[in-house]
Design a protein around this motif. Structure first.
Motif, PDB file in Angstrom:
ATOM      1  N   GLY A   5       0.788  -1.243  -0.238  1.00 38.10           N
ATOM      2  CA  GLY A   5       0.367   0.037  -0.292  1.00 38.10           C
ATOM      3  C   GLY A   5       1.090   1.228  -0.108  1.00 38.10           C
ATOM      4  N   ARG A   6       2.125   0.949  -0.412  1.00 38.55           N
ATOM      5  CA  ARG A   6       3.060   2.381  -0.090  1.00 38.55           C
ATOM      6  C   ARG A   6       2.863   2.680  -1.326  1.00 38.55           C
ATOM      7  N   ILE A   7       3.013   4.262  -1.575  1.00 40.80           N
ATOM      8  CA  ILE A   7       3.093   5.225  -2.128  1.00 40.80           C
ATOM      9  C   ILE A   7       4.033   5.550  -2.793  1.00 40.80           C
ATOM     10  N   PHE A   8       4.650   5.296  -4.534  1.00 39.99           N
ATOM     11  CA  PHE A   8       5.802   5.555  -4.609  1.00 39.99           C
ATOM     12  C   PHE A   8       5.597   5.979  -5.627  1.00 39.99           C
ATOM     13  N   VAL A   9       6.921   5.993  -7.059  1.00 36.23           N
ATOM     14  CA  VAL A   9       6.968   6.852  -8.321  1.00 36.23           C
ATOM     15  C   VAL A   9       7.741   5.749  -8.959  1.00 36.23           C
ATOM     16  N   PRO A  10       6.998   5.084  -9.724  1.00 29.55           N
ATOM     17  CA  PRO A  10       7.875   4.154 -10.859  1.00 29.55           C
ATOM     18  C   PRO A  10       8.940   4.582 -11.670  1.00 29.55           C
ATOM     19  N   ASP A  11      10.472   3.867 -11.695  1.00 29.47           N
ATOM     20  CA  ASP A  11      11.372   4.234 -12.524  1.00 29.47           C
ATOM     21  C   ASP A  11      10.420   4.835 -13.591  1.00 29.47           C
ATOM     22  N   ALA A  12      11.507   4.923 -14.534  1.00 28.89           N
ATOM     23  CA  ALA A  12      10.819   4.741 -15.738  1.00 28.89           C
ATOM     24  C   ALA A  12      11.107   3.204 -16.769  1.00 28.89           C
ATOM     25  N   CYS A  13      11.739   2.700 -16.560  1.00 25.27           N
ATOM     26  CA  CYS A  13      12.285   1.740 -17.326  1.00 25.27           C
ATOM     27  C   CYS A  13      10.893   0.781 -16.576  1.00 25.27           C
ATOM     28  N   ASP A  14       9.906   1.549 -15.465  1.00 30.47           N
ATOM     29  CA  ASP A  14       8.754  -0.115 -15.406  1.00 30.47           C
ATOM     30  C   ASP A  14       7.559   0.170 -16.270  1.00 30.47           C
ATOM     31  N   ILE A  15       7.618   1.851 -16.754  1.00 31.71           N
ATOM     32  CA  ILE A  15       6.757   2.312 -16.943  1.00 31.71           C
ATOM     33  C   ILE A  15       6.736   2.039 -18.954  1.00 31.71           C
ATOM     34  N   GLY A  16       5.897   1.100 -19.514  1.00 31.98           N
ATOM     35  CA  GLY A  16       5.928   0.803 -21.181  1.00 31.98           C
ATOM     36  C   GLY A  16       4.401   0.348 -21.546  1.00 31.98           C
ATOM     37  N   GLU A  42     -13.053  -2.232 -23.214  1.00 34.68           N
ATOM     38  CA  GLU A  42     -13.962  -2.633 -21.966  1.00 34.68           C
ATOM     39  C   GLU A  42     -13.642  -2.782 -21.433  1.00 34.68           C
ATOM     40  N   LYS A  43     -11.799  -4.090 -21.662  1.00 35.03           N
ATOM     41  CA  LYS A  43     -11.492  -5.099 -21.296  1.00 35.03           C
ATOM     42  C   LYS A  43     -10.027  -4.812 -20.515  1.00 35.03           C
ATOM     43  N   LYS A  44      -9.549  -3.620 -20.748  1.00 34.52           N
ATOM     44  CA  LYS A  44      -8.418  -2.976 -20.184  1.00 34.52           C
ATOM     45  C   LYS A  44      -8.021  -2.937 -18.855  1.00 34.52           C
ATOM     46  N   LYS A  45      -7.236  -3.085 -17.714  1.00 31.02           N
ATOM     47  CA  LYS A  45      -7.072  -3.204 -16.648  1.00 31.02           C
ATOM     48  C   LYS A  45      -6.410  -3.003 -16.021  1.00 31.02           C
ATOM     49  N   LYS A  46      -6.045  -2.433 -14.664  1.00 28.75           N
ATOM     50  CA  LYS A  46      -5.397  -1.632 -14.242  1.00 28.75           C
ATOM     51  C   LYS A  46      -4.228  -2.415 -13.880  1.00 28.75           C
ATOM     52  N   PRO A  47      -2.813  -1.698 -14.027  1.00 27.61           N
ATOM     53  CA  PRO A  47      -1.742  -2.622 -14.379  1.00 27.61           C
ATOM     54  C   PRO A  47      -1.010  -2.834 -12.495  1.00 27.61           C
ATOM     55  N   VAL A  48      -0.812  -4.172 -12.661  1.00 30.88           N
ATOM     56  CA  VAL A  48      -0.119  -4.652 -11.667  1.00 30.88           C
ATOM     57  C   VAL A  48       0.973  -3.794 -10.943  1.00 30.88           C
ATOM     58  N   SER A  49       0.879  -2.832  -9.522  1.00 28.52           N
ATOM     59  CA  SER A  49       2.356  -2.826  -9.728  1.00 28.52           C
ATOM     60  C   SER A  49       2.749  -2.637  -8.204  1.00 28.52           C
TER      61      SER A  49
END
Length: 61
Positions: free
Chosen positions: A9-20, A31-38
């Motif tokens: 539950g910690r809030i964090f800023v993802p690295d540039a390599c994590d976002i893709g 309608e089938k898009k899901k939130k990414p697992v972080s």
């Protein structure tokens, strides 16, 4: 952009390599898009350690 970890539950800023963008997102209906697992780096390290520990054979007593 801040994201909340799914495990702790910690809030964090993802690295540039994590976002893709995956190619699957382009072909899936909207309608089938899901939130990414972080998962934060601390939880990733904890999960990796636990997985490595379970793969080792038990020590004889």
């Amino acid at each position: 952009m801040e994201i909340r970890c799914m495990l702790c539950g910690r809030i964090f800023v993802p690295d540039a390599c994590d976002i893709g963008d995956d190619d699957d997102d382009l072909f899936s209906p909207p309608e089938k898009k899901k939130k990414p697992v972080s998962i934060c780096q601390l939880c990733q390290a904890k999960l990796k350690h636990e997985a490595d520990k379970t793969q080792k054979p038990p020590k004889p007593v």
